[in-house]
Design a protein around this motif. Sequence first.
Motif, PDB file in Angstrom:
ATOM      1  N   CYS A  56       0.909  -1.151  -0.116  1.00  0.00           N
ATOM      2  CA  CYS A  56      -0.046  -0.123  -0.011  1.00  0.00           C
ATOM      3  C   CYS A  56       0.816   1.234  -0.029  1.00  0.00           C
ATOM      4  O   CYS A  56       1.674   1.464   0.789  1.00  0.00           O
ATOM      5  N   CYS A  57       0.774   2.087  -1.133  1.00  0.00           N
ATOM      6  CA  CYS A  57       1.509   3.318  -1.228  1.00  0.00           C
ATOM      7  C   CYS A  57       0.777   4.644  -0.910  1.00  0.00           C
ATOM      8  O   CYS A  57      -0.023   4.782  -1.454  1.00  0.00           O
ATOM      9  N   ARG A  58       1.157   5.299   0.277  1.00  0.00           N
ATOM     10  CA  ARG A  58       0.485   6.397   0.466  1.00  0.00           C
ATOM     11  C   ARG A  58       1.323   7.514   0.187  1.00  0.00           C
ATOM     12  O   ARG A  58       2.389   7.926   1.300  1.00  0.00           O
ATOM     13  N   SER A  59       1.350   8.334  -0.705  1.00  0.00           N
ATOM     14  CA  SER A  59       2.384   9.565  -0.888  1.00  0.00           C
ATOM     15  C   SER A  59       1.787  10.878   0.108  1.00  0.00           C
ATOM     16  O   SER A  59       0.736  10.796   0.535  1.00  0.00           O
ATOM     17  N   GLY A  60       2.935  11.776   0.168  1.00  0.00           N
ATOM     18  CA  GLY A  60       2.467  12.618   1.011  1.00  0.00           C
ATOM     19  C   GLY A  60       1.665  13.666   0.488  1.00  0.00           C
ATOM     20  O   GLY A  60       1.499  14.152  -0.725  1.00  0.00           O
ATOM     21  N   PRO A  61       0.797  14.337   1.294  1.00  0.00           N
ATOM     22  CA  PRO A  61      -0.049  15.651   0.811  1.00  0.00           C
ATOM     23  C   PRO A  61       0.765  16.800   0.607  1.00  0.00           C
ATOM     24  O   PRO A  61       1.762  16.781   1.150  1.00  0.00           O
TER      25      PRO A  61
END
Length: 330
Positions: A13-18
């Motif tokens: 699961c890849c969660r990029s930064g806001p």
Amino acid sequence: MSEKNFVDYVKICCRSGPGGSGSAHFFRDKSTPNGGPDGGDGGRGGHIILRGNEQMWTLLPLKYRKHVIAGPGGIGKGNNQTGAMGEDVILDVPLGTVARDVETGEELFEISEHDQIEIIAPGGRGGKGNTHFKSSTNQSPRFAQQGEEGVEEWKILELKVLADVGLVGFPNAGKSTLLASLSAAKPKIGNYPFTTLVPNLGIVGYRDGRSFIMADIPGIIENAHEGKGLGLRFLRHIERNSVLLFVVPADSDSIKEAYQILLSELEKYNPQLLDKQRILGISKTDLIDDELKKMMSDDIPKDIPSIWFSAVTGENILQMKDLLWNTINS
């Protein structure tokens, strides 16, 4: 290559930064009590990046790292200062790693070169500061743009082994024994199907200090293209081999039929595999005599170079190296 250490498929699961928000700031100092807008932009959110590493052979480091999270972008500041960029996360992967979208199965890209960089999850864009919104009708905008959200997506990473020669054959065809006789590799060998559960790589020494890489890949069975047996896990490793060495035992009911089944499975999985150079190796010739070889000659396909060999007795092993080397470099 240990079965425990070799991992060729992971889902992460890849969660990029806001992105950071822009600033709604106005310039102020002792002589300028009512200055104009000077709010800076927010910083970009952190990317999640894949980087090719030629020293890696497995996706093991990512096996237990199910969630990868990049840093948020910093908020903009006065005096038109842009916020700091979010911290990127760089994941080193072996060459031959393919990234896919979990939902669609679409191939996004393949890492094929050392230090190649690909963004698998882009960070959110930073919001614009209020200086961007100044106009002739609004000299003092008191608002700024919010940063863009990052993405949170599941991705599949698959590894395709890179080798000069890939061994193609049914389980227990003698592929592992051949690799062991040609190289210093020590694959697991046994007289039962699916002895090989992961690809084994061996460096085959040739004349004048030259060498080439051979891959012993889990055995194929009929309808492997549908995922039966080791199925697709086997077939994707064939795609990056330069030459395919089909290994069919001399005691098969029909050498020609066995070869056609193997060829058909490759074609159904990916027709482009048929464009690769092919050699037919007839293994376990120590089980038959010369008279039987002669009788079986009509059962050998005529449209492909072929060679009889025995990895146990060493029959035609040197000739096998010559044939493989010349085919790789033709």
